[in-house]
Scaffold this motif. Structure first.
Motif, mmCIF file in Angstrom:
data_model
loop_
_atom_site.group_PDB
_atom_site.id
_atom_site.type_symbol
_atom_site.label_atom_id
_atom_site.label_comp_id
_atom_site.label_asym_id
_atom_site.label_seq_id
_atom_site.Cartn_x
_atom_site.Cartn_y
_atom_site.Cartn_z
ATOM 1 N N HIS A 250 28.070 -111.116 62.463
ATOM 2 C CA HIS A 250 27.414 -110.563 61.269
ATOM 3 C C HIS A 250 26.007 -111.149 61.114
ATOM 4 O O HIS A 250 25.825 -112.363 61.247
ATOM 5 C CB HIS A 250 28.265 -110.904 60.039
ATOM 6 C CG HIS A 250 27.935 -110.073 58.849
ATOM 7 N ND1 HIS A 250 26.830 -110.316 58.061
ATOM 8 C CD2 HIS A 250 28.540 -108.978 58.319
ATOM 9 C CE1 HIS A 250 26.786 -109.420 57.093
ATOM 10 N NE2 HIS A 250 27.811 -108.592 57.226
ATOM 11 N N ALA A 291 22.629 -105.521 52.738
ATOM 12 C CA ALA A 291 21.641 -104.549 53.226
ATOM 13 C C ALA A 291 20.181 -104.836 52.812
ATOM 14 O O ALA A 291 19.290 -104.820 53.667
ATOM 15 C CB ALA A 291 22.055 -103.143 52.823
ATOM 16 N N SER A 297 19.221 -103.403 58.802
ATOM 17 C CA SER A 297 19.879 -102.411 57.958
ATOM 18 C C SER A 297 19.458 -100.982 58.317
ATOM 19 O O SER A 297 18.319 -100.722 58.725
ATOM 20 C CB SER A 297 19.605 -102.697 56.483
ATOM 21 O OG SER A 297 18.248 -102.613 56.238
ATOM 22 N N CYS A 319 30.450 -105.129 59.605
ATOM 23 C CA CYS A 319 29.049 -104.726 59.803
ATOM 24 C C CYS A 319 29.038 -103.423 60.584
ATOM 25 O O CYS A 319 29.754 -103.296 61.583
ATOM 26 C CB CYS A 319 28.311 -105.835 60.562
ATOM 27 S SG CYS A 319 26.651 -105.371 61.050
ATOM 28 N N HIS A 320 28.214 -102.465 60.141
ATOM 29 C CA HIS A 320 28.153 -101.168 60.828
ATOM 30 C C HIS A 320 27.679 -101.300 62.275
ATOM 31 O O HIS A 320 28.044 -100.495 63.123
ATOM 32 C CB HIS A 320 27.214 -100.222 60.074
ATOM 33 C CG HIS A 320 27.816 -99.720 58.792
ATOM 34 N ND1 HIS A 320 28.980 -99.015 58.752
ATOM 35 C CD2 HIS A 320 27.400 -99.845 57.497
ATOM 36 C CE1 HIS A 320 29.272 -98.704 57.485
ATOM 37 N NE2 HIS A 320 28.333 -99.204 56.709
HETATM 38 FE FE1 SF4 Z 1 23.008 -105.426 58.163
HETATM 39 FE FE2 SF4 Z 1 25.417 -104.898 59.169
HETATM 40 FE FE3 SF4 Z 1 25.089 -104.912 56.532
HETATM 41 FE FE4 SF4 Z 1 24.041 -102.971 57.993
HETATM 42 S S1 SF4 Z 1 26.194 -103.394 57.710
HETATM 43 S S2 SF4 Z 1 23.014 -104.113 56.363
HETATM 44 S S3 SF4 Z 1 23.468 -104.036 59.815
HETATM 45 S S4 SF4 Z 1 24.856 -106.634 57.875
#
Ligand code: SF4
Length: 345
Positions: A250, A291, A297, A319-320
């Protein structure tokens, strides 16, 4: 008998305030195995202390409200326990150590009496036996000349000694779970390492499970077997200490690791820090709480809460970017911060 001493499921805790409902803990689930030390890390306001104090309802209600969740301690569902039932667990089976011992110790009562009071309340020992036990506990907590300390008041002891007294009180009933909330933050580095050493000894000798709340990744590396990283009232990553330090997934965990000073680091290079501030928990974001501060993000991060991705052997991250459905990973990290380096911090 379950391997876990504690299982928390879908824990949600809010505070009713004039400004609105502060959603401090949002659907958190985790477990602590018997004899295990886990560390919960995250910056102030991430919900770590609120969550652990709510296990035995230490926070005043109102304003704190447990909205939902199940707390299974030593095989018993205790979330529905009333005050009287919880009194039998507090101190005796689950003990707490807080950051500032002066807020927990009574300044007008001698140390010896403060330790024996708990022993006499929770056991059938006579006063003489309780005194003997208190002396032994002070010794086990690393206090020299315990006989003399028994006759002193808290203000006559240094900060480190007071914290050791708190450890003695906490372990006096040989609890199954010890929760230490930033136990060394107010102490200098030498005393900090002695206190942590004492806690580790207690875990080994007595087989006591521990939850260590901290924001210091160096402490995590030295103490814990497993790590839970919290942000915005949620768990964003969890896993074994080696997995987290060697291959954190993450971006928030990576940023926490990158902000730890290292003796090997280039002194001309400024330390990393996380820009921005934590989310407003009265109106928490619908998407990923990190985000607005995350340099990776994407549009979806603001719209949708990331789901859980298992990356191996109990290592989970939300996390995406690492979602298995994502076609490409948009970021790559170097493993700059090894566990060995951090153990020296
Ligand atoms: Fe960052 Fe992952 Fe959260 Fe997206 S999902 S804002 S990439 S931590």
């Amino acid at each position: 008998m379950s391997d876990n001493i504690l299982e928390i499921r879908d824990f949600r805790i809010s505070f009713d305030t004039y400004a609105g409902e502060v959603q401090a803990v949002r659907s958190v689930s985790f477990e602590v195995a018997r004899n295990e030390i886990i560390a919960i890390v995250g910056e102030s306001g991430s919900g770590k202390s609120v969550m652990t104090q709510s296990i035995v309802k230490l926070l005043p209600s109102p304003p704190a409200v447990i909205k939902s969740g199940s707390v299974i301690f030593d095989g018993k569902e205790i979330s529905s326990y009333n005050f009287k039932q919880l009194r039998n667990i507090k101190g005796k089976e689950i003990a707490y150590i807080f950051q500032d011992p002066m807020t927990s110790l009574n300044p007008t009562i001698k140390i010896g009496k403060q330790i024996t009071e708990g022993i006499l309340t929770h056991s059938k020992l006579r006063r003489v036996e309780a005194n003997e036990k208190a002396l032994l506990l002070l010794q086990n907590a690393g206090i020299p000349n315990p006989q003399k300390r028994m006759e002193q008041y808290p203000h006559e002891l240094s900060g480190g000694m007071r914290q050791r007294v708190m450890i003695a009180i906490a372990i006096s009933m040989n609890p199954k779970l010890l929760i230490a909330d930033e136990p060394t933050t107010a102490l200098d580095v030498t005393i900090q390492s002695q206190i942590l050493g004492t806690l580790k000894d207690i875990n080994k000798k007595l087989g006591m499970s521990m939850i260590l709340i901290t924001h210091d990744m160096g402490i995590v590396a030295n103490m814990a077997q497993r790590v839970i990283v919290m942000y915005g009232g949620k768990i964003v990553e969890s896993g074994g200490v080696i997995e987290i330090f060697e291959s954190a997934q993450h971006p928030y965990t990576r940023s926490l690791l990158a902000s730890v000073p290292s003796l090997d680091a280039d002194s001309n290079k400024p330390l990393d820090y996380i820009l921005g501030s934590p989310p407003d928990m009265i109106d928490p974001p619908t998407g990923c709480p990190f985000a607005p501060r995350c340099r990776f993000s994407m549009k979806i991060c603001y719209q949708q809460m990331p789901g859980c991705t298992e990356t191996g052997d109990g290592h989970r991250a939300y996390c995406h970017l690492i979602d298995k459905r994502a076609s490409t990973q948009k970021f790559r990290f170097n493993n700059e911060y090894s566990l060995t380096q951090l153990k020296g911090v």
